[in-house]
Design a protein around this motif. Sequence first.
Motif, PDB file in Angstrom:
ATOM      1  N   ARG A   1      50.627  33.775  32.015  1.00 26.86           N
ATOM      2  CA  ARG A   1      50.066  34.935  31.847  1.00 26.86           C
ATOM      3  C   ARG A   1      48.523  34.648  31.601  1.00 26.86           C
ATOM      4  O   ARG A   1      47.583  35.320  32.255  1.00 26.86           O
ATOM      5  CB  ARG A   1      50.275  35.879  30.595  1.00 26.86           C
ATOM      6  CG  ARG A   1      51.857  36.504  31.137  1.00 26.86           C
ATOM      7  CD  ARG A   1      51.878  37.776  30.234  1.00 26.86           C
ATOM      8  NE  ARG A   1      52.472  37.276  29.106  1.00 26.86           N
ATOM      9  CZ  ARG A   1      53.652  36.711  28.536  1.00 26.86           C
ATOM     10  NH1 ARG A   1      54.534  36.916  29.274  1.00 26.86           N
ATOM     11  NH2 ARG A   1      53.738  36.302  27.111  1.00 26.86           N
ATOM     12  N   SER A   2      48.241  33.520  30.695  1.00 24.31           N
ATOM     13  CA  SER A   2      47.016  33.237  30.636  1.00 24.31           C
ATOM     14  C   SER A   2      46.175  32.644  31.881  1.00 24.31           C
ATOM     15  O   SER A   2      45.161  33.047  32.102  1.00 24.31           O
ATOM     16  CB  SER A   2      46.893  32.077  29.506  1.00 24.31           C
ATOM     17  OG  SER A   2      45.600  31.452  29.188  1.00 24.31           O
ATOM     18  N   ASP A   3      46.848  31.910  32.639  1.00 24.70           N
ATOM     19  CA  ASP A   3      46.177  31.216  33.804  1.00 24.70           C
ATOM     20  C   ASP A   3      46.041  32.350  34.682  1.00 24.70           C
ATOM     21  O   ASP A   3      45.180  32.261  35.300  1.00 24.70           O
ATOM     22  CB  ASP A   3      47.281  30.102  34.454  1.00 24.70           C
ATOM     23  CG  ASP A   3      47.589  28.871  33.564  1.00 24.70           C
ATOM     24  OD1 ASP A   3      46.643  28.625  32.666  1.00 24.70           O
ATOM     25  OD2 ASP A   3      48.573  28.185  33.583  1.00 24.70           O
ATOM     26  N   THR A   4      46.941  33.314  34.805  1.00 26.67           N
ATOM     27  CA  THR A   4      46.761  34.499  36.050  1.00 26.67           C
ATOM     28  C   THR A   4      45.710  35.125  35.387  1.00 26.67           C
ATOM     29  O   THR A   4      45.145  35.868  36.518  1.00 26.67           O
ATOM     30  CB  THR A   4      48.131  34.986  36.216  1.00 26.67           C
ATOM     31  OG1 THR A   4      48.949  35.635  34.971  1.00 26.67           O
ATOM     32  CG2 THR A   4      49.265  34.069  37.146  1.00 26.67           C
ATOM     33  N   ALA A   5      45.491  35.383  34.345  1.00 30.78           N
ATOM     34  CA  ALA A   5      44.241  36.257  33.895  1.00 30.78           C
ATOM     35  C   ALA A   5      43.076  35.630  34.535  1.00 30.78           C
ATOM     36  O   ALA A   5      42.122  36.553  35.113  1.00 30.78           O
ATOM     37  CB  ALA A   5      44.186  36.373  32.237  1.00 30.78           C
ATOM     38  N   TYR A   6      42.864  34.325  34.358  1.00 31.15           N
ATOM     39  CA  TYR A   6      41.615  33.649  35.067  1.00 31.15           C
ATOM     40  C   TYR A   6      41.651  33.972  36.351  1.00 31.15           C
ATOM     41  O   TYR A   6      40.778  33.986  37.336  1.00 31.15           O
ATOM     42  CB  TYR A   6      41.647  32.215  34.549  1.00 31.15           C
ATOM     43  CG  TYR A   6      41.095  31.944  32.884  1.00 31.15           C
ATOM     44  CD1 TYR A   6      39.944  32.354  32.491  1.00 31.15           C
ATOM     45  CD2 TYR A   6      42.157  31.647  31.947  1.00 31.15           C
ATOM     46  CE1 TYR A   6      39.742  32.370  31.210  1.00 31.15           C
ATOM     47  CE2 TYR A   6      41.864  31.659  30.799  1.00 31.15           C
ATOM     48  CZ  TYR A   6      40.569  31.977  30.290  1.00 31.15           C
ATOM     49  OH  TYR A   6      40.333  31.509  29.056  1.00 31.15           O
ATOM     50  N   ILE A   7      42.851  33.770  36.911  1.00 32.67           N
ATOM     51  CA  ILE A   7      43.162  33.432  38.468  1.00 32.67           C
ATOM     52  C   ILE A   7      42.746  35.033  38.919  1.00 32.67           C
ATOM     53  O   ILE A   7      42.005  34.989  39.928  1.00 32.67           O
ATOM     54  CB  ILE A   7      44.537  32.986  38.863  1.00 32.67           C
ATOM     55  CG1 ILE A   7      44.848  31.505  38.533  1.00 32.67           C
ATOM     56  CG2 ILE A   7      44.788  33.481  40.380  1.00 32.67           C
ATOM     57  CD1 ILE A   7      46.361  31.273  38.452  1.00 32.67           C
ATOM     58  N   ASN A   8      43.251  35.739  38.219  1.00 29.95           N
ATOM     59  CA  ASN A   8      42.795  37.165  39.188  1.00 29.95           C
ATOM     60  C   ASN A   8      41.380  37.587  38.804  1.00 29.95           C
ATOM     61  O   ASN A   8      40.972  38.315  39.807  1.00 29.95           O
ATOM     62  CB  ASN A   8      43.679  38.385  38.116  1.00 29.95           C
ATOM     63  CG  ASN A   8      45.454  38.057  38.471  1.00 29.95           C
ATOM     64  OD1 ASN A   8      45.623  37.599  39.485  1.00 29.95           O
ATOM     65  ND2 ASN A   8      45.969  38.657  37.503  1.00 29.95           N
ATOM     66  N   ARG A   9      40.804  37.228  37.794  1.00 31.37           N
ATOM     67  CA  ARG A   9      39.400  37.270  37.749  1.00 31.37           C
ATOM     68  C   ARG A   9      38.462  36.831  38.827  1.00 31.37           C
ATOM     69  O   ARG A   9      37.610  37.275  39.372  1.00 31.37           O
ATOM     70  CB  ARG A   9      38.746  37.034  36.426  1.00 31.37           C
ATOM     71  CG  ARG A   9      37.481  37.258  36.150  1.00 31.37           C
ATOM     72  CD  ARG A   9      36.964  38.931  36.217  1.00 31.37           C
ATOM     73  NE  ARG A   9      35.710  39.010  36.121  1.00 31.37           N
ATOM     74  CZ  ARG A   9      34.678  38.674  36.968  1.00 31.37           C
ATOM     75  NH1 ARG A   9      35.129  38.333  38.102  1.00 31.37           N
ATOM     76  NH2 ARG A   9      33.417  39.000  36.837  1.00 31.37           N
ATOM     77  N   ILE A  10      38.985  35.601  39.167  1.00 28.96           N
ATOM     78  CA  ILE A  10      38.251  34.653  40.220  1.00 28.96           C
ATOM     79  C   ILE A  10      38.439  35.158  41.322  1.00 28.96           C
ATOM     80  O   ILE A  10      37.487  35.538  42.205  1.00 28.96           O
ATOM     81  CB  ILE A  10      38.885  33.184  40.144  1.00 28.96           C
ATOM     82  CG1 ILE A  10      38.492  32.437  38.717  1.00 28.96           C
ATOM     83  CG2 ILE A  10      38.226  32.248  41.476  1.00 28.96           C
ATOM     84  CD1 ILE A  10      39.162  31.360  38.535  1.00 28.96           C
ATOM     85  N   PHE A  11      39.764  35.906  41.815  1.00 30.48           N
ATOM     86  CA  PHE A  11      40.158  36.569  43.034  1.00 30.48           C
ATOM     87  C   PHE A  11      38.997  37.579  43.140  1.00 30.48           C
ATOM     88  O   PHE A  11      38.786  38.052  44.493  1.00 30.48           O
ATOM     89  CB  PHE A  11      41.452  36.869  42.795  1.00 30.48           C
ATOM     90  CG  PHE A  11      42.293  35.734  43.801  1.00 30.48           C
ATOM     91  CD1 PHE A  11      41.996  35.369  45.236  1.00 30.48           C
ATOM     92  CD2 PHE A  11      43.509  34.961  43.003  1.00 30.48           C
ATOM     93  CE1 PHE A  11      43.055  34.586  45.922  1.00 30.48           C
ATOM     94  CE2 PHE A  11      44.242  34.210  43.768  1.00 30.48           C
ATOM     95  CZ  PHE A  11      43.978  33.903  44.975  1.00 30.48           C
ATOM     96  N   SER A  12      38.683  38.442  42.061  1.00 34.90           N
ATOM     97  CA  SER A  12      38.353  39.723  42.279  1.00 34.90           C
ATOM     98  C   SER A  12      36.563  39.453  41.809  1.00 34.90           C
ATOM     99  O   SER A  12      35.748  40.564  41.995  1.00 34.90           O
ATOM    100  CB  SER A  12      38.720  40.429  41.157  1.00 34.90           C
ATOM    101  OG  SER A  12      38.310  40.124  39.712  1.00 34.90           O
ATOM    102  N   SER A  13      36.233  38.400  41.938  1.00 33.99           N
ATOM    103  CA  SER A  13      34.816  38.189  41.518  1.00 33.99           C
ATOM    104  C   SER A  13      33.868  38.529  42.880  1.00 33.99           C
ATOM    105  O   SER A  13      34.276  38.229  43.983  1.00 33.99           O
ATOM    106  CB  SER A  13      34.534  36.744  41.152  1.00 33.99           C
ATOM    107  OG  SER A  13      33.096  36.474  41.255  1.00 33.99           O
ATOM    108  N   PRO A  14      32.789  39.110  42.685  1.00 31.71           N
ATOM    109  CA  PRO A  14      31.958  39.499  43.866  1.00 31.71           C
ATOM    110  C   PRO A  14      31.269  38.261  44.356  1.00 31.71           C
ATOM    111  O   PRO A  14      30.774  38.680  45.541  1.00 31.71           O
ATOM    112  CB  PRO A  14      30.769  40.380  42.982  1.00 31.71           C
ATOM    113  CG  PRO A  14      30.993  40.088  41.475  1.00 31.71           C
ATOM    114  CD  PRO A  14      32.207  39.721  41.228  1.00 31.71           C
ATOM    115  N   ASN A  15      31.425  37.071  43.747  1.00 28.73           N
ATOM    116  CA  ASN A  15      30.705  36.004  44.310  1.00 28.73           C
ATOM    117  C   ASN A  15      31.726  35.014  44.887  1.00 28.73           C
ATOM    118  O   ASN A  15      31.579  33.949  45.420  1.00 28.73           O
ATOM    119  CB  ASN A  15      29.829  35.162  43.222  1.00 28.73           C
ATOM    120  CG  ASN A  15      28.641  36.133  42.575  1.00 28.73           C
ATOM    121  OD1 ASN A  15      28.216  37.289  43.400  1.00 28.73           O
ATOM    122  ND2 ASN A  15      28.075  35.884  41.529  1.00 28.73           N
ATOM    123  N   LEU A  16      32.950  35.392  44.892  1.00 32.96           N
ATOM    124  CA  LEU A  16      33.983  34.467  45.661  1.00 32.96           C
ATOM    125  C   LEU A  16      33.660  34.328  47.231  1.00 32.96           C
ATOM    126  O   LEU A  16      33.638  33.125  47.668  1.00 32.96           O
ATOM    127  CB  LEU A  16      35.205  35.265  45.485  1.00 32.96           C
ATOM    128  CG  LEU A  16      36.359  34.227  46.002  1.00 32.96           C
ATOM    129  CD1 LEU A  16      36.554  32.975  45.336  1.00 32.96           C
ATOM    130  CD2 LEU A  16      37.868  34.688  46.017  1.00 32.96           C
TER     131      LEU A  16
END
Length: 383
Positions: free
Chosen positions: A119-134
Amino acid sequence: MKYTVFLLLILFCLSCTKSEEQFYIKDHFLNYEIQEVPVDRDYLVGVFYEYSVSSYGDKRYKDMFGKTPILGEYKNILNNSSISSGLVVDTHLEWMNKAKIDFVILNIRSGSTAASSFRSDTAYINRIFSSPNLKDIKIAFAYDYGGLGLGSTVPSPNDSSMIIEYKTNALNNYIKDYTDYMALYFDHPNYMKVDNKSLIFLKNAYRLWAKNNSEVTRLVKEKLKSQGKEIFLVGQQEKWSPPQRYEHRLHNAVDAIYHDNFLGIATNDLTRLYQFHQVTDQNWKYSKKMFNDWGIQYIPNIGPSYNSNLNSGNAISPYYNPYFEKDPSFFEKYCNVGKSNADKNRIVIIESWNVWRYDLQIEPAEEYGETYLDIIRNQFKVK
């Protein structure tokens, strides 16, 4: 006596002439310069990315070895960025786009047996996927199966506590981590694909204790295929190890292999310190040929510098605790070693974006600015 001395003198002189058996330094197989490899077609560049930065080094040694992050010493990538209105991760992705990095490699732990960590890892993963700069940057997982509890020492052949087929539920949980947890992300347009297959790096693949590693992988791929998904699995080989040592674990069990970080070398290993690029180049050429003979591709893993003294400064001499200083020319040479050993997939990975505790980062710092971003773009992309 005079005749004897004269004869010995003649024999000595004759022995000083060059013969076919004699060896000279210019003939040494490491006596060559690393050549610039022209880029006629883009390479695919991936970079290992940490969510949290637990240490920037021991305070006693930071003045000697440490660098100063432009963003300041953030604790994790979800802190507020000091140079923009977004989070640290958003600034990082903006920089990665400037460097033309193709994908980031994100750690993911077992959803089956390490739910809190997952859950900790996917919290970061989800935020990276949703970043406007991805933007066009892709994401690949580095799967850590440590939650399965298989141990780190070599087990006996029938060990029911460490061998994955014999440990209760371990094999089922391993398969579920792919099919029920990681597979949730495979259809995302920003998940990295190789040959239309989802890219996964298997950390410590050489220590995945199994009775039959190739059969374990076959079961994973068979279950994924029933879900309409396929993976391109990249196993980790121990650094500085001969390829045959782990053939029984990797042959027919992975699609490609990468080595653990070569920059971390053993105490007093001066040949690898002072002839680093040549020794690494020779190692990778030999390993790549062997892996290719097995039908497995090779992915070079390069880095900018390394210094374990920053984090544990018991010995600050390279003779006892070898280190590689931050030096753009060193990294440029390493980029060319990577390019010359890249396989048909043209993938080169970099370790790392932000491991500051070993001075292993390419993230911009006050001392060198965006130098390493420029090097990556110039070394791996068509101008």
